[in-house]
Scaffold this motif. Structure first.
Motif, PDB file in Angstrom:
ATOM      1  N   LEU A  98     -15.519 -82.117  76.951  1.00 50.64           N
ATOM      2  CA  LEU A  98     -15.606 -80.666  77.117  1.00 50.64           C
ATOM      3  C   LEU A  98     -14.371 -80.079  77.807  1.00 50.64           C
ATOM      4  O   LEU A  98     -13.750 -79.154  77.257  1.00 50.64           O
ATOM      5  N   PRO A  99     -13.955 -80.579  78.975  1.00 46.92           N
ATOM      6  CA  PRO A  99     -12.728 -80.023  79.566  1.00 46.92           C
ATOM      7  C   PRO A  99     -11.482 -80.283  78.725  1.00 46.92           C
ATOM      8  O   PRO A  99     -10.554 -79.462  78.713  1.00 46.92           O
ATOM      9  N   MET A 100     -11.452 -81.401  77.987  1.00 48.17           N
ATOM     10  CA  MET A 100     -10.288 -81.696  77.147  1.00 48.17           C
ATOM     11  C   MET A 100     -10.185 -80.738  75.966  1.00 48.17           C
ATOM     12  O   MET A 100      -9.095 -80.525  75.423  1.00 48.17           O
ATOM     13  N   MET A 101     -11.300 -80.151  75.547  1.00 42.93           N
ATOM     14  CA  MET A 101     -11.255 -79.145  74.488  1.00 42.93           C
ATOM     15  C   MET A 101     -10.446 -77.927  74.949  1.00 42.93           C
ATOM     16  O   MET A 101      -9.626 -77.382  74.211  1.00 42.93           O
ATOM     17  N   PHE A 102     -10.675 -77.509  76.186  1.00 43.14           N
ATOM     18  CA  PHE A 102      -9.916 -76.377  76.728  1.00 43.14           C
ATOM     19  C   PHE A 102      -8.449 -76.755  76.912  1.00 43.14           C
ATOM     20  O   PHE A 102      -7.556 -75.939  76.663  1.00 43.14           O
ATOM     21  N   ALA A 103      -8.201 -77.997  77.340  1.00 37.87           N
ATOM     22  CA  ALA A 103      -6.819 -78.462  77.467  1.00 37.87           C
ATOM     23  C   ALA A 103      -6.126 -78.458  76.110  1.00 37.87           C
ATOM     24  O   ALA A 103      -4.948 -78.099  75.994  1.00 37.87           O
ATOM     25  N   GLY A 104      -6.864 -78.858  75.055  1.00 34.81           N
ATOM     26  CA  GLY A 104      -6.306 -78.870  73.711  1.00 34.81           C
ATOM     27  C   GLY A 104      -5.871 -77.485  73.255  1.00 34.81           C
ATOM     28  O   GLY A 104      -4.806 -77.329  72.639  1.00 34.81           O
ATOM     29  N   TRP A 108      -2.011 -77.037  72.376  1.00 36.10           N
ATOM     30  CA  TRP A 108      -1.715 -76.810  70.962  1.00 36.10           C
ATOM     31  C   TRP A 108      -1.101 -75.437  70.727  1.00 36.10           C
ATOM     32  O   TRP A 108      -0.277 -75.275  69.830  1.00 36.10           O
ATOM     33  N   ARG A 109      -1.512 -74.448  71.507  1.00 34.39           N
ATOM     34  CA  ARG A 109      -0.971 -73.089  71.311  1.00 34.39           C
ATOM     35  C   ARG A 109       0.539 -73.052  71.470  1.00 34.39           C
ATOM     36  O   ARG A 109       1.218 -72.216  70.876  1.00 34.39           O
ATOM     37  N   LYS A 110       1.088 -73.971  72.232  1.00 28.53           N
ATOM     38  CA  LYS A 110       2.533 -74.013  72.476  1.00 28.53           C
ATOM     39  C   LYS A 110       3.288 -74.730  71.362  1.00 28.53           C
ATOM     40  O   LYS A 110       4.518 -74.720  71.359  1.00 28.53           O
ATOM     41  N   ARG A 111       2.560 -75.367  70.446  1.00 27.42           N
ATOM     42  CA  ARG A 111       3.210 -76.209  69.434  1.00 27.42           C
ATOM     43  C   ARG A 111       2.644 -75.929  68.042  1.00 27.42           C
ATOM     44  O   ARG A 111       2.178 -76.829  67.361  1.00 27.42           O
ATOM     45  N   THR A 171      -5.096 -86.877  70.943  1.00 26.99           N
ATOM     46  CA  THR A 171      -5.388 -85.688  70.146  1.00 26.99           C
ATOM     47  C   THR A 171      -4.728 -84.464  70.773  1.00 26.99           C
ATOM     48  O   THR A 171      -4.064 -83.678  70.082  1.00 26.99           O
ATOM     49  N   VAL A 172      -4.916 -84.293  72.068  1.00 27.65           N
ATOM     50  CA  VAL A 172      -4.305 -83.162  72.767  1.00 27.65           C
ATOM     51  C   VAL A 172      -2.785 -83.227  72.679  1.00 27.65           C
ATOM     52  O   VAL A 172      -2.105 -82.203  72.559  1.00 27.65           O
ATOM     53  N   ARG A 173      -2.223 -84.441  72.691  1.00 29.00           N
ATOM     54  CA  ARG A 173      -0.773 -84.612  72.605  1.00 29.00           C
ATOM     55  C   ARG A 173      -0.264 -84.575  71.162  1.00 29.00           C
ATOM     56  O   ARG A 173       0.923 -84.764  70.917  1.00 29.00           O
ATOM     57  N   ARG A 174      -1.161 -84.385  70.180  1.00 28.33           N
ATOM     58  CA  ARG A 174      -0.815 -84.201  68.768  1.00 28.33           C
ATOM     59  C   ARG A 174      -0.231 -85.456  68.123  1.00 28.33           C
ATOM     60  O   ARG A 174       0.550 -85.379  67.189  1.00 28.33           O
ATOM     61  N   CYS A 175      -0.628 -86.629  68.585  1.00 31.58           N
ATOM     62  CA  CYS A 175      -0.055 -87.886  68.103  1.00 31.58           C
ATOM     63  C   CYS A 175      -0.865 -88.470  66.942  1.00 31.58           C
ATOM     64  O   CYS A 175      -2.094 -88.515  66.992  1.00 31.58           O
ATOM     65  N   VAL A 176      -0.182 -88.953  65.924  1.00 31.70           N
ATOM     66  CA  VAL A 176      -0.838 -89.537  64.761  1.00 31.70           C
ATOM     67  C   VAL A 176      -1.660 -90.768  65.131  1.00 31.70           C
ATOM     68  O   VAL A 176      -2.672 -91.073  64.481  1.00 31.70           O
TER      69      VAL A 176
END
Length: 235
Positions: A98-104, A108-111, A171-176
């Motif tokens: 749940l908190p990681m969803m907000f972090a995502g 992600w908004r920056k990238r 996932t938050v770091r956008r890594c494959v």
């Protein structure tokens, strides 16, 4: 917000989707909903399964809207797990997912690119080795703790929990590489729920959910890896 803005944003969410991907999304969510209703699942359970599927599909397409479905799914699934006295799953969803969803949403908004899709990247070889080593140590330590607490499958539970935590970070770091970890988690979960089903459990909807997640993970790993094939971006 007027309707024209809403329609524009909805169109933007599907700008890079292929027809077969939209059909796959509709088939997966529809199948899970119908089977859950058929087996008498409650409304919250159905909404949790559907939003979980939408989260995975939208995350795979690099859409930041995935996190809004993920927020609901994490909160709802955590409550369902708590009611069933699955306190480990409840804590994983409430205290981590749940908190990681907000972090995502924040990261992600920056990238985002011009098509409102997240800019993907990969770990360096050093990052991969560090991630693998950290996961191995964490599984060993957590497995020992769970065994002492009387867990029936301490190291299986440790593997799924540790890999889920690591996969969410990636996932938050956008890594494959996130998809490799999700594939491992989903494959283990399919095996566990298949064993329960073969032993007489009435859990075909849950088993179907994990099978769909396994297939989806493989599809998106191939897709992300293909997009990054000639790209030098690394984390």
């Amino acid at each position: 917000m007027n309707m024209s803005v809403v329609r524009s944003r909805i169109r933007q969410e599907f700008v890079n989707w292929k027809c077969r991907e939209i059909i796959y999304l509709l088939v997966c969510t529809g199948a899970i909903a119908l089977i859950s209703i058929r087996l008498g699942d409650n409304t919250l359970g159905i909404m949790s399964a559907v939003t979980g599927t939408l989260y995975t599909m939208l995350a795979g397409k690099g859409k930041i809207s995935c996190y809004f479905f993920g927020i609901f799914n994490s909160a709802a699934y955590g409550y369902i797990a708590f009611e069933q006295q699955l306190y480990g799953d409840a804590m994983l969803n409430w205290l981590w997912y749940l908190p990681m969803m907000f972090a995502g949403i924040v990261f992600w908004r920056k990238r985002m690119d011009n098509n409102a899709c997240v800019i993907k990247n990969r770990l360096s070889w050093r990052g991969r080795l560090l991630t693998a080593g950290a996961c191995a140590v964490a599984v060993a330590v957590y497995g020992i703790i769970l065994r002492r607490l009387g867990d029936q499958q301490p190291f299986v539970d440790a593997i799924t929990t540790v890999l889920s935590v690591a996969a969410m970070i990636l996932t938050v770091r956008r890594c494959v590489e996130q998809w490799l970890l999700w594939i491992a988690v989903n494959a283990i979960s399919v095996g566990m729920w298949l064993r329960v089903y073969l032993n007489g459990g009435n859990n075909i909807a849950t088993l179907l959910w994990w099978m769909i997640m396994l297939i989806t993970g493989v599809v998106f790993f191939i897709q992300w890896a293909g997009e990054l094939k000639n790209d030098s971006r690394e984390e």
